[in-house]
Scaffold this motif. Structure first.
Motif, short mmCIF file in Angstrom:
data_model
loop_
_atom_site.label_atom_id
_atom_site.label_comp_id
_atom_site.label_asym_id
_atom_site.label_seq_id
_atom_site.Cartn_x
_atom_site.Cartn_y
_atom_site.Cartn_z
N ALA A 1 0.54 -1.54 -0.46
CA ALA A 1 0.25 -0.15 -0.28
C ALA A 1 0.96 1.36 0.23
O ALA A 1 0.34 2.43 -0.70
N GLN A 2 2.39 1.09 0.58
CA GLN A 2 2.92 2.52 0.55
C GLN A 2 4.58 2.58 0.08
O GLN A 2 5.21 3.43 -0.01
N PHE A 3 4.78 0.99 -0.49
CA PHE A 3 6.11 0.95 -0.34
C PHE A 3 6.80 1.98 -1.42
O PHE A 3 7.94 2.04 -1.16
N CYS A 4 6.78 3.10 -2.49
CA CYS A 4 6.94 3.88 -3.62
C CYS A 4 6.84 5.38 -2.63
O CYS A 4 6.86 5.97 -2.98
N ALA A 5 5.96 5.51 -1.76
CA ALA A 5 5.52 6.95 -0.85
C ALA A 5 7.17 7.27 -0.41
O ALA A 5 7.30 6.73 0.76
N ASN A 6 7.15 8.78 -0.55
CA ASN A 6 8.46 9.12 0.35
C ASN A 6 7.78 10.59 -0.09
O ASN A 6 8.21 11.59 -1.08
N TRP A 7 7.20 11.27 0.95
CA TRP A 7 6.83 12.36 1.12
C TRP A 7 7.51 13.88 1.17
O TRP A 7 7.52 14.62 0.04
N ARG A 8 9.07 13.60 1.21
CA ARG A 8 10.32 14.00 1.49
C ARG A 8 9.88 14.33 -0.34
O ARG A 8 11.06 15.77 -0.40
N GLY B 1 8.61 13.98 -2.61
CA GLY B 1 7.51 14.69 -3.37
C GLY B 1 6.67 13.42 -4.35
O GLY B 1 6.28 13.84 -5.08
N HIS B 2 7.98 12.08 -3.85
CA HIS B 2 7.04 10.84 -4.47
C HIS B 2 5.68 10.03 -3.90
O HIS B 2 5.09 9.76 -2.56
N PRO B 3 4.88 10.13 -5.07
CA PRO B 3 3.11 9.64 -4.43
C PRO B 3 2.95 8.45 -4.29
O PRO B 3 3.83 7.55 -3.85
N VAL B 4 1.86 7.95 -3.09
CA VAL B 4 1.45 6.82 -2.50
C VAL B 4 1.38 5.61 -4.60
O VAL B 4 1.73 6.49 -5.27
N PRO B 5 1.22 4.50 -4.86
CA PRO B 5 1.09 3.78 -5.66
C PRO B 5 -0.25 4.06 -6.11
O PRO B 5 -0.88 4.13 -5.28
N SER B 6 0.00 3.03 -7.72
CA SER B 6 -1.02 3.53 -8.11
C SER B 6 -1.52 1.98 -7.87
O SER B 6 -1.39 1.03 -7.30
N PRO B 7 -3.13 1.41 -8.14
CA PRO B 7 -3.65 0.13 -8.31
C PRO B 7 -2.48 -0.79 -8.29
O PRO B 7 -2.80 -2.15 -8.23
#
Length: 282
Positions: free
Chosen positions: A198-205, A207-213
């Motif tokens: 659900a979150q593996f690519c998220a890096n708010w620092r 600006g990398h958003p959450v994954p797509s389905p």
């Protein structure tokens, strides 16, 4: 609102990391987390070694570990996603030989008689004050939790429940450091993987958003390849439920920000809420 992390250079030249935890952190649990860290470092994973046992600090407590320098990477890139998934499998697999570890359960599998939402991880979120308009998020979360309590689980393993690129370091596209160790908890493997997907690519620092389905599905496929076998039908249902539960929690946090901190909500406007709608059709 969560904790404070600082880097220190000691008089002997070593670089170390000190993390100050809030008042509600358990020294005993953090000691068990350190046991996991040391074991995984011994097994060749890029885990920083603890340098002292957890100790009281102010109104909370603190941990000290070696510093592992590493770079950022974009989890939306295929080769980075594959490394994140395969390293998670190494983490889970290497932890099996530890046996029983007192690190507790993740928030996504609270007991049926407990409140739907745990205490938010950051003091800025207020779920009670922002419940209006979030009823659909609560309903989705309740359905996911019901699935987690009605579909049989396999044996529990140790996993990392904030497994995303912001809490990992990289050498090129390969994971070379693992951070944020107080996110370690115990659950069945399907829940570990679903939460990470659900979150593996998220890096708010960065600006990398959450994954797509679609990226979520690919991450689960990557993990299954690293595992050497696919999930059973029941395991797949638990993967999906854990993914939905994690995204619903993120959506509830984003909903709170929209009501109480619109300055922050605007930064992550295309995040958890959009992903939850895409996953559920809500």
């Amino acid at each position: 609102g969560v904790g404070v992390v600082v880097g220190l250079r000691l008089v002997d030249g070593r670089s170390v990391v000190v993390k100050a935890h809030r008042w509600n952190a358990s020294i005993a649990r953090l000691g068990e987390v350190q046991r996991v860290q040391s074991h995984l470092a011994d097994q060749g994973l890029p885990a920083p070694r603890p340098l002292d046992r957890p100790r009281p600090l102010g109104r909370g407590c603190a941990t000290v570990e070696e510093q592992i320098d590493a770079d950022d990477a974009d989890g939306h890139r295929t080769e980075v996603r594959q490394s994140v998934a395969s390293t998670l499998h190494r983490f889970v697999d290497a932890s099996r030989s530890l046996g029983e570890v007192g690190v507790g359960s993740p928030a996504v599998i609270t007991a049926p008689d407990e409140p739907l939402w745990p205490e938010p991880h950051d003091v800025r979120f207020d779920f009670d004050a922002t419940s209006e308009g979030a009823e659909w998020i609560d309903a989705v979360a309740q359905e996911a939790r019901t699935t987690l309590h009605t579909v049989d689980a396999e044996d529990r393993v140790v996993g990392h429940f904030d497994w995303r690129t912001e809490n990992l370091g990289f050498a090129g596209h390969e994971v070379s450091a693992i951070y944020d160790w107080d996110s370690v908890a115990s659950a069945d493997e399907a829940v570990v993987v679903g939460s990470a997907a659900a979150q593996f690519c998220a890096n708010w620092r960065r600006g990398h958003p959450v994954p797509s389905p679609e990226e979520i599905r690919r991450f689960v496929d990557d993990y299954q390849r690293a595992r050497g076998r696919g999930f059973t039908e029941d395991e797949a249902r638990r993967v999906d439920a854990a993914t939905t539960a994690l995204v619903a929690y993120g959506a509830r946090c984003q909903h709170s920000d929209r009501r109480l901190r619109p300055d922050l909500a605007a930064v992550h406007d295309h995040g958890w809420i959009d992903l939850l709608r895409a996953l559920t059709g809500a």
